[in-house]
Design a protein around this motif. Structure first.
Motif, PDB file in Angstrom:
ATOM      1  N   SER A  73     -13.348  -1.891  -6.479  1.00 29.12           N
ATOM      2  CA  SER A  73     -14.500  -1.756  -5.595  1.00 29.12           C
ATOM      3  C   SER A  73     -13.748  -1.457  -4.167  1.00 29.12           C
ATOM      4  N   VAL A  74     -14.365  -0.932  -3.267  1.00 27.10           N
ATOM      5  CA  VAL A  74     -13.645  -0.721  -1.796  1.00 27.10           C
ATOM      6  C   VAL A  74     -13.404  -2.042  -1.266  1.00 27.10           C
ATOM      7  N   GLU A  75     -14.331  -3.129  -1.367  1.00 25.61           N
ATOM      8  CA  GLU A  75     -14.018  -4.528  -0.846  1.00 25.61           C
ATOM      9  C   GLU A  75     -12.654  -5.028  -1.689  1.00 25.61           C
ATOM     10  N   GLU A  76     -12.532  -5.091  -2.848  1.00 25.07           N
ATOM     11  CA  GLU A  76     -11.380  -5.373  -3.552  1.00 25.07           C
ATOM     12  C   GLU A  76     -10.002  -4.572  -3.020  1.00 25.07           C
ATOM     13  N   GLN A  77     -10.068  -3.309  -2.727  1.00 18.74           N
ATOM     14  CA  GLN A  77      -9.132  -2.820  -2.316  1.00 18.74           C
ATOM     15  C   GLN A  77      -8.729  -3.236  -0.870  1.00 18.74           C
ATOM     16  N   ASP A  78      -9.631  -3.387  -0.195  1.00 17.70           N
ATOM     17  CA  ASP A  78      -9.254  -3.865   1.282  1.00 17.70           C
ATOM     18  C   ASP A  78      -8.666  -5.261   1.318  1.00 17.70           C
ATOM     19  N   ARG A  79      -8.928  -6.203   0.226  1.00 16.19           N
ATOM     20  CA  ARG A  79      -8.481  -7.431   0.171  1.00 16.19           C
ATOM     21  C   ARG A  79      -7.080  -7.349  -0.358  1.00 16.19           C
ATOM     22  N   LEU A  80      -6.705  -6.248  -1.145  1.00 18.73           N
ATOM     23  CA  LEU A  80      -5.390  -6.084  -1.623  1.00 18.73           C
ATOM     24  C   LEU A  80      -4.380  -5.506  -0.484  1.00 18.73           C
ATOM     25  N   HIS A  81      -5.250  -4.591   0.487  1.00 11.27           N
ATOM     26  CA  HIS A  81      -4.573  -3.940   1.341  1.00 11.27           C
ATOM     27  C   HIS A  81      -4.108  -4.892   2.442  1.00 11.27           C
ATOM     28  N   HIS A  82      -5.064  -5.945   2.678  1.00 16.99           N
ATOM     29  CA  HIS A  82      -4.653  -7.221   3.541  1.00 16.99           C
ATOM     30  C   HIS A  82      -3.514  -7.970   3.248  1.00 16.99           C
ATOM     31  N   GLN A  83      -3.076  -7.970   1.797  1.00 15.41           N
ATOM     32  CA  GLN A  83      -2.214  -8.969   1.260  1.00 15.41           C
ATOM     33  C   GLN A  83      -0.863  -8.370   1.795  1.00 15.41           C
ATOM     34  N   GLY A  84      -0.230  -9.619   2.319  1.00 17.02           N
ATOM     35  CA  GLY A  84       1.051  -9.070   2.972  1.00 17.02           C
ATOM     36  C   GLY A  84       1.040  -8.588   4.320  1.00 17.02           C
ATOM     37  N   ARG A  85      -0.083  -8.437   4.786  1.00 19.72           N
ATOM     38  CA  ARG A  85      -0.457  -8.208   6.214  1.00 19.72           C
ATOM     39  C   ARG A  85      -1.160  -9.464   6.883  1.00 19.72           C
ATOM     40  N   SER A  86      -2.378  -9.270   6.848  1.00 17.91           N
ATOM     41  CA  SER A  86      -3.194 -10.475   7.251  1.00 17.91           C
ATOM     42  C   SER A  86      -3.494 -11.738   6.240  1.00 17.91           C
ATOM     43  N   SER A  87      -2.953 -11.581   5.091  1.00 19.22           N
ATOM     44  CA  SER A  87      -3.096 -12.624   4.290  1.00 19.22           C
ATOM     45  C   SER A  87      -1.684 -13.074   3.379  1.00 19.22           C
ATOM     46  N   ASP A  88      -1.541 -14.089   2.867  1.00 17.12           N
ATOM     47  CA  ASP A  88      -0.407 -14.361   2.150  1.00 17.12           C
ATOM     48  C   ASP A  88      -0.046 -13.380   1.152  1.00 17.12           C
ATOM     49  N   GLY A  89       1.270 -13.222   0.752  1.00 18.03           N
ATOM     50  CA  GLY A  89       1.532 -12.480  -0.630  1.00 18.03           C
ATOM     51  C   GLY A  89       2.579 -11.159   0.199  1.00 18.03           C
ATOM     52  N   ASN A  90       2.891 -10.399  -1.091  1.00 22.93           N
ATOM     53  CA  ASN A  90       3.589  -9.162  -0.797  1.00 22.93           C
ATOM     54  C   ASN A  90       2.674  -8.013  -0.484  1.00 22.93           C
ATOM     55  N   ILE A  91       3.252  -7.079   0.025  1.00 25.02           N
ATOM     56  CA  ILE A  91       2.336  -5.920   0.118  1.00 25.02           C
ATOM     57  C   ILE A  91       2.458  -5.373  -1.107  1.00 25.02           C
ATOM     58  N   VAL A  92       1.203  -5.026  -1.699  1.00 25.96           N
ATOM     59  CA  VAL A  92       1.228  -4.096  -2.967  1.00 25.96           C
ATOM     60  C   VAL A  92       0.472  -2.798  -2.909  1.00 25.96           C
ATOM     61  N   THR A  93       0.026  -2.670  -1.526  1.00 24.54           N
ATOM     62  CA  THR A  93      -0.490  -1.016  -1.813  1.00 24.54           C
ATOM     63  C   THR A  93      -0.666  -0.884  -0.167  1.00 24.54           C
ATOM     64  N   TYR A  94      -0.712   0.483   0.034  1.00 22.17           N
ATOM     65  CA  TYR A  94      -0.772   1.054   1.381  1.00 22.17           C
ATOM     66  C   TYR A  94      -2.103   1.756   1.433  1.00 22.17           C
ATOM     67  N   ALA A  95      -2.935   1.875   0.466  1.00 21.62           N
ATOM     68  CA  ALA A  95      -4.372   2.269   0.315  1.00 21.62           C
ATOM     69  C   ALA A  95      -5.352   1.395   0.822  1.00 21.62           C
ATOM     70  N   GLU A  96      -6.066   1.563   1.698  1.00 18.68           N
ATOM     71  CA  GLU A  96      -7.189   0.808   2.164  1.00 18.68           C
ATOM     72  C   GLU A  96      -8.356   1.280   1.214  1.00 18.68           C
ATOM     73  N   GLY A  97      -9.589   0.509   1.470  1.00 15.31           N
ATOM     74  CA  GLY A  97     -10.851   0.889   0.626  1.00 15.31           C
ATOM     75  C   GLY A  97     -11.289   2.322   0.793  1.00 15.31           C
ATOM     76  N   GLY A  98     -11.563   2.752  -0.277  1.00 16.54           N
ATOM     77  CA  GLY A  98     -11.782   4.248  -0.309  1.00 16.54           C
ATOM     78  C   GLY A  98     -10.768   5.216  -0.288  1.00 16.54           C
ATOM     79  N   GLU A  99      -9.561   4.796  -0.317  1.00 16.62           N
ATOM     80  CA  GLU A  99      -8.007   5.617  -0.166  1.00 16.62           C
ATOM     81  C   GLU A  99      -7.452   5.388  -1.580  1.00 16.62           C
ATOM     82  N   SER A 100      -8.016   4.786  -2.707  1.00 14.79           N
ATOM     83  CA  SER A 100      -7.250   4.625  -3.734  1.00 14.79           C
ATOM     84  C   SER A 100      -8.057   5.233  -4.973  1.00 14.79           C
TER      85      SER A 100
END
Length: 184
Positions: A73-100
């Motif tokens: 979902s777009v929401e799931e994608q946004d959560r993944l996009h925040h990973q390594g930026r505004s939340s813990d973890g490594n960056i795993v995507t550069y695509a925000e919700g709707g861009e994947s």
């Protein structure tokens, strides 16, 4: 003679103008219909079928894989996009919700599955012992099945990622374009 040519040109321009008016009006209506299309909520049927075939063909050469992600979902994608930026973890995507392509049911991620059931993302592993990376062998199968592989990308190598674009860009998908549900 000159009046006939002038009359012909005027009639031609009126007909052409009328045609263009109706064509533009139809295009506007068509685009509005596209923009109202909802996002998919599951994998595209062809992507689903090719994903299963990928798992089967990998198993035939003694490589066990698991599909770790499909539709997002777009929401799931946004959560993944925040990973390594505004939340813990490594960056795993550069695509925000709707861009994947995941958001349109057109992408999957895979990983290797070991005999004990554990999952690894080791791109150098060679459990089938043929001297070639199992990961790259699976990517080759995926490409043969019609997937594009994220490991071939120049900007960001996304080794677990396989996608089928059906010739559609993210921009077109955002505008409501969708691929057919079956191949010709």
């Amino acid at each position: 003679m000159k009046q006939a040519k002038t009359a012909f040109i005027i009639i031609f321009l009126l007909v052409l103008g009328g045609f263009l008016f109706f064509w533009v009006q139809r295009e506007i209506e068509f685009r509005e219909e596209l923009e109202d299309r909802p996002l998919p909520d599951s994998l595209h049927p062809i992507v689903e079928e090719m994903s299963q075939q990928l798992v089967e063909e990998a198993a035939e050469i003694d490589i066990d894989i698991i599909i770790t992600d499909g539709f997002r979902s777009v929401e799931e994608q946004d959560r993944l996009h925040h990973q390594g930026r505004s939340s813990d973890g490594n960056i795993v995507t550069y695509a925000e919700g709707g861009e994947s392509y995941h958001n349109y049911g057109l992408a999957i991620d895979f990983a290797l599955q070991l005999d004990d059931g554990s999952i690894v993302w080791d791109i150098e592993r060679d459990d089938n012992g043929n001297g070639r990376s199992d990961w790259f062998e699976v990517a080759e199968i995926g490409k043969r099945l019609g997937f594009e592989w994220g490991g071939d990308w120049n900007r960001f190598k996304d080794y677990p990622h396989l996608q089928m674009t059906f010739g559609l860009s993210i921009r077109e998908l955002r505008k409501g374009w969708r691929p057919e549900d079956k191949l010709d």
